[in-house]
Design a protein around this motif. Structure first.
Motif, mmCIF file in Angstrom:
data_model
loop_
_atom_site.group_PDB
_atom_site.id
_atom_site.type_symbol
_atom_site.label_atom_id
_atom_site.label_comp_id
_atom_site.label_asym_id
_atom_site.label_seq_id
_atom_site.Cartn_x
_atom_site.Cartn_y
_atom_site.Cartn_z
ATOM 1 N N GLU A 236 57.689 -86.643 45.858
ATOM 2 C CA GLU A 236 56.709 -87.335 45.012
ATOM 3 C C GLU A 236 55.273 -87.192 45.490
ATOM 4 N N ARG A 237 55.072 -86.926 46.795
ATOM 5 C CA ARG A 237 53.712 -86.965 47.308
ATOM 6 C C ARG A 237 53.231 -85.675 47.975
ATOM 7 N N THR A 238 53.977 -85.164 48.962
ATOM 8 C CA THR A 238 53.435 -84.070 49.775
ATOM 9 C C THR A 238 53.261 -82.777 48.984
ATOM 10 N N ARG A 239 54.115 -82.544 48.018
ATOM 11 C CA ARG A 239 53.988 -81.308 47.230
ATOM 12 C C ARG A 239 52.697 -81.285 46.429
ATOM 13 N N GLU A 240 52.216 -82.466 46.047
ATOM 14 C CA GLU A 240 50.941 -82.530 45.330
ATOM 15 C C GLU A 240 49.792 -82.035 46.205
ATOM 16 N N LYS A 241 49.926 -82.193 47.508
ATOM 17 C CA LYS A 241 48.917 -81.732 48.465
ATOM 18 C C LYS A 241 49.252 -80.340 49.015
ATOM 19 N N ARG A 242 50.235 -79.690 48.387
ATOM 20 C CA ARG A 242 50.642 -78.331 48.750
ATOM 21 C C ARG A 242 51.227 -78.235 50.160
ATOM 22 N N VAL A 243 51.826 -79.331 50.631
ATOM 23 C CA VAL A 243 52.479 -79.329 51.938
ATOM 24 C C VAL A 243 53.998 -79.337 51.717
ATOM 25 N N LEU A 244 54.678 -78.295 52.189
ATOM 26 C CA LEU A 244 56.123 -78.200 52.028
ATOM 27 C C LEU A 244 56.820 -78.507 53.344
ATOM 28 N N LEU A 245 57.701 -79.460 53.308
ATOM 29 C CA LEU A 245 58.565 -79.817 54.426
ATOM 30 C C LEU A 245 59.994 -79.904 53.901
ATOM 31 N N VAL A 246 60.970 -79.826 54.797
ATOM 32 C CA VAL A 246 62.359 -80.018 54.378
ATOM 33 C C VAL A 246 62.781 -81.418 54.795
ATOM 34 N N PRO A 247 63.175 -82.260 53.859
ATOM 35 C CA PRO A 247 63.555 -83.642 54.206
ATOM 36 C C PRO A 247 64.818 -83.693 55.042
ATOM 37 N N GLY A 248 64.869 -84.689 55.911
ATOM 38 C CA GLY A 248 66.009 -84.823 56.809
ATOM 39 C C GLY A 248 67.338 -85.001 56.109
ATOM 40 N N GLN A 249 67.314 -85.565 54.913
ATOM 41 C CA GLN A 249 68.554 -85.785 54.168
ATOM 42 C C GLN A 249 69.305 -84.480 53.916
ATOM 43 N N ALA A 250 68.573 -83.368 53.805
ATOM 44 C CA ALA A 250 69.199 -82.076 53.547
ATOM 45 C C ALA A 250 70.064 -81.615 54.718
ATOM 46 N N PHE A 251 69.817 -82.152 55.911
ATOM 47 C CA PHE A 251 70.540 -81.738 57.113
ATOM 48 C C PHE A 251 71.616 -82.735 57.523
ATOM 49 N N ASP A 252 71.739 -83.815 56.787
ATOM 50 C CA ASP A 252 72.723 -84.849 57.093
ATOM 51 C C ASP A 252 74.052 -84.485 56.433
ATOM 52 N N PRO A 253 75.128 -84.327 57.209
ATOM 53 C CA PRO A 253 76.430 -83.996 56.613
ATOM 54 C C PRO A 253 76.882 -85.009 55.561
ATOM 55 N N LEU A 254 76.365 -86.247 55.658
ATOM 56 C CA LEU A 254 76.726 -87.288 54.695
ATOM 57 C C LEU A 254 75.637 -87.513 53.653
ATOM 58 N N SER A 255 74.566 -86.721 53.715
ATOM 59 C CA SER A 255 73.474 -86.725 52.727
ATOM 60 C C SER A 255 72.868 -88.112 52.513
ATOM 61 N N ARG A 256 72.535 -88.787 53.607
ATOM 62 C CA ARG A 256 71.953 -90.125 53.540
ATOM 63 C C ARG A 256 70.428 -90.046 53.614
ATOM 64 N N PRO A 257 69.724 -91.027 53.031
ATOM 65 C CA PRO A 257 68.260 -91.069 53.161
ATOM 66 C C PRO A 257 67.854 -91.065 54.629
ATOM 67 N N SER A 258 66.754 -90.376 54.913
ATOM 68 C CA SER A 258 66.362 -90.172 56.304
ATOM 69 C C SER A 258 64.847 -90.252 56.453
ATOM 70 N N PRO A 259 64.365 -90.780 57.587
ATOM 71 C CA PRO A 259 62.926 -90.806 57.844
ATOM 72 C C PRO A 259 62.416 -89.502 58.463
ATOM 73 N N TYR A 260 63.307 -88.516 58.620
ATOM 74 C CA TYR A 260 62.951 -87.262 59.290
ATOM 75 C C TYR A 260 62.567 -86.162 58.287
ATOM 76 N N ALA A 261 61.808 -85.195 58.792
ATOM 77 C CA ALA A 261 61.491 -83.993 58.033
ATOM 78 C C ALA A 261 61.332 -82.840 59.015
ATOM 79 N N ARG A 262 61.725 -81.654 58.581
ATOM 80 C CA ARG A 262 61.602 -80.470 59.428
ATOM 81 C C ARG A 262 60.357 -79.674 59.070
#
Length: 419
Positions: free
Chosen positions: A364-390
Motif C-alpha cells: 500500500e505504501r512503499t511501491r508508491e515511492k518506488r521502493v521494492l522490498l520482499v515482505p517477510g510473510q513470503a518467507f514464512d512456511p505458514l504465511s503469517r503476517p510479519s514485521p520483517y522485509a528482505r
C-alpha cells in the motif's frame, strides 16, 4: 543407510532410459545406429570466443563447440564433472568413490527433483524447514502437500534446542509420520542472512542421526562468505557426513553467472541414481553450451586456484556493498528498523519496529515511492503476517540505495504519526 523409507512412490517407479544409457556407452570405435543424435553439420554455430572482463580472450576449439551443441550425458559433460569432483574433495573433504555428482540447471532444478524424490504428494510427509526460508523452496514444496514443521532461527541459523523440541512434539503424536528431511540454507540464509556455526551444525547432524532424517544442504551463498573464517567456511554438513544422509546443493549463479544456470547436487549414489532417472525423463541434461563455458573457465583457464581468486574478488564486491548499504540504513532508518549484520549472502533482513504487517505496508505504501522490498510473510512456511522485509544490496547504485532508505524513512514517519 536404508533409503527405501525416504523415497517417494513416484521416484521408485522411475526406470532408466535405454537411449540415455546408449549415449553414455558410445565410443568412437562403435557404429552408432542407435541414438537420435542430430548431425552436427546442421548446427549453424562454428566458432565461439569468450571476451573476458580482464580483456583476455578464450577460444573454443571445434571439438569444444561440437560438444557444447550436441546431446550429452545426463550427469554432465566429462570436463565439468572432473572439475566438480576435484573441487568437492578440496572444499568438503570427500572422495568420489563414496559420492556422486550431477550437474543440474541451477540448484533450484536439483532441489525440486529432490523434493519430488522424497515426498509422496498429498500424503502429509513430515519435513523440517527453517522459518523464515527461501520462497523458491516453498514454491516447490507446497504443491506436494507435506506436513511442514517450521523451525525457528536466529542470527546464527537453526537453534538446535528448538529443533529437538519440535521433533519431540511431533513424535509425541500417535499418528506422527517419520520426518523425512531437514531443508536448510546454512550460509547467508535467504532471507535472514544467518550463517550456521560449526558447533550448531554438529548438534543438528547428531539430531539427524538420533531421529533418522536426511539433511538437504542448500548452499548457493557458500562462496559469498563475506567475513571469511576458514573453519566456519569449509565445515559443511557434507564434510561431516559419515552416514550418507546429506544431499548438498551448490550453484555458480552468484559467482559466475546466474544466466548460465549451472548448479550441481552431491550425495550418496543411491539418491543420485533417483535424481539421474528423473533428469532422464525431464530435462535430459543441463545445457551443453553452459556446461562447456563453465568447464572451459574453471578447468582450463582458471583451475581451482584461479576460481578461488575470482571468488575472493566477488566476496570483496559484496562485502563493500553490504557495508555501504548498512551505512545508509544506520543513517536514515535506525529509528524505524533493526537488523543483524549478515556475514554472508546479499540480503539484509529488516524488522520494522512500528509496522506489524510489512506486506500490507509494502503493497500500500512503499511501491508508491518506488521502493521494492520482499515482505517477510513470503518467507514464512505458514504465511503469517510479519514485521520483517528482505532488502537486497547486490544491484542498486549507491545513489539509489540511499534514496530508497530516505524514502522508507519518510514512509515510516508517516505510518508512525498515523498509528
Amino acid at each position: 543407510m536404508n533409503y527405501s523409507p525416504f523415497l517417494s512412490r513416484v521416484s521408485t517407479l522411475r526406470m532408466p532410459s535405454p537411449i540415455r544409457y546408449l549415449i553414455g556407452a558410445q565410443s568412437k570405435s562403435m557404429y552408432n545406429l542407435a541414438g537420435g543424435l542430430p548431425n552436427p553439420t546442421s548446427f549453424p554455430i562454428e566458432k565461439i570466443t569468450l571476451h573476458m572482463a580482464d580483456k583476455t580472450e578464450v577460444q573454443f576449439e571445434a571439438s569444444d563447440v561440437q560438444m557444447a551443441l550436441q546431446y550429452s550425458n545426463t550427469e554432465g559433460i566429462k570436463p565439468l564433472i572432473e572439475w566438480i569432483s576435484e573441487h568437492q574433495k578440496l572444499m568438503h573433504n570427500i572422495s568420489s568413490d563414496k559420492w556422486d555428482f550431477i550437474v543440474t540447471t541451477g540448484s533450484q532444478d536439483a532441489l525440486s527433483k529432490a523434493f519430488e524424490m522424497l515426498i509422496n504428494p498429498g500424503d502429509g510427509d513430515a519435513v523440517l524447514v527453517e522459518n523464515p526460508t527461501y520462497t523458491g523452496a516453498l514454491a516447490a514444496l507446497t504443491p506436494l502437500e507435506p506436513n511442514i514443521l517450521a523451525v525457528p532461527i536466529d542470527s546464527q541459523g537453526i537453534i538446535p534446542s528448538e529443533l529437538e523440541l519440535i521433533l519431540q512434539q511431533h513424535y509425541a503424536k500417535p499418528d506422527a509420520k517419520p520426518v523425512k528431511f531437514l531443508y536448510t540454507i546454512p550460509t547467508g540464509q535467504n532471507p535472514s542472512g544467518a550463517t550456521l556455526t560449526v558447533e550448531r551444525k554438529k548438534q543438528i547432524y547428531k539430531l539427524a542421526q538420533k531421529y533418522d532424517f536426511l539433511i538437504l544442504e542448500d548452499d548457493p551463498y557458500f562462496y559469498l562468505n563475506l567475513d571469511v573464517n576458514n573453519k566456519e567456511y569449509l565445515t559443511t554438513f557434507l564434510s561431516m557426513d559419515t552416514d550418507g544422509r546429506v544431499l548438498r546443493f551448490d550453484s555458480l549463479s552468484k559467482v559466475l553467472s546466474s544466466g548460465l544456470r549451472i548448479g550441481w547436487v552431491t550425495g550418496h549414489q543411491t539418491l543420485m541414481d533417483r535424481i539421474h532417472l528423473h533428469m532422464q525423463s525431464s530435462s535430459l541434461h543441463t545445457s551443453g553450451l553452459s556446461q562447456k563455458v563453465a568447464s572451459k573457465l574453471l578447468g582450463k583457464v582458471w583451475g581451482q586456484e584461479g576460481f578461488n581468486k575470482h571468488v575472493d574478488s566477488v566476496r570483496k564486491l559484496y562485502r563493500d556493498r553490504r557495508d555501504e548499504f548498512i551505512g545508509y540504513v544506520d543513517k536514515h532508518l535506525s529509528e524505524h528498523v533493526t537488523y543483524t549484520t549478515p556475514t554472508a549472502g546479499m540480503f539484509l533482513w529488516l524488522k520494522f519496529k512500528h509496522i506489524p504487517d510489512a506486506q500490507r505496508f509494502i503493497e500500500e505504501r512503499t511501491r508508491e515511492k518506488r521502493v521494492l522490498l520482499v515482505p517477510g510473510q513470503a518467507f514464512d512456511p505458514l504465511s503469517r503476517p510479519s514485521p520483517y522485509a528482505r532488502a537486497c544490496y547486490s544491484m542498486e547504485s549507491s545513489e539509489n540505495m540511499e534514496s530508497a532508505c530516505i524514502a522508507l524513512k519518510e514512509l515510516c514517519n508517516e505510518y508512525k504519526s498515523i498509528s
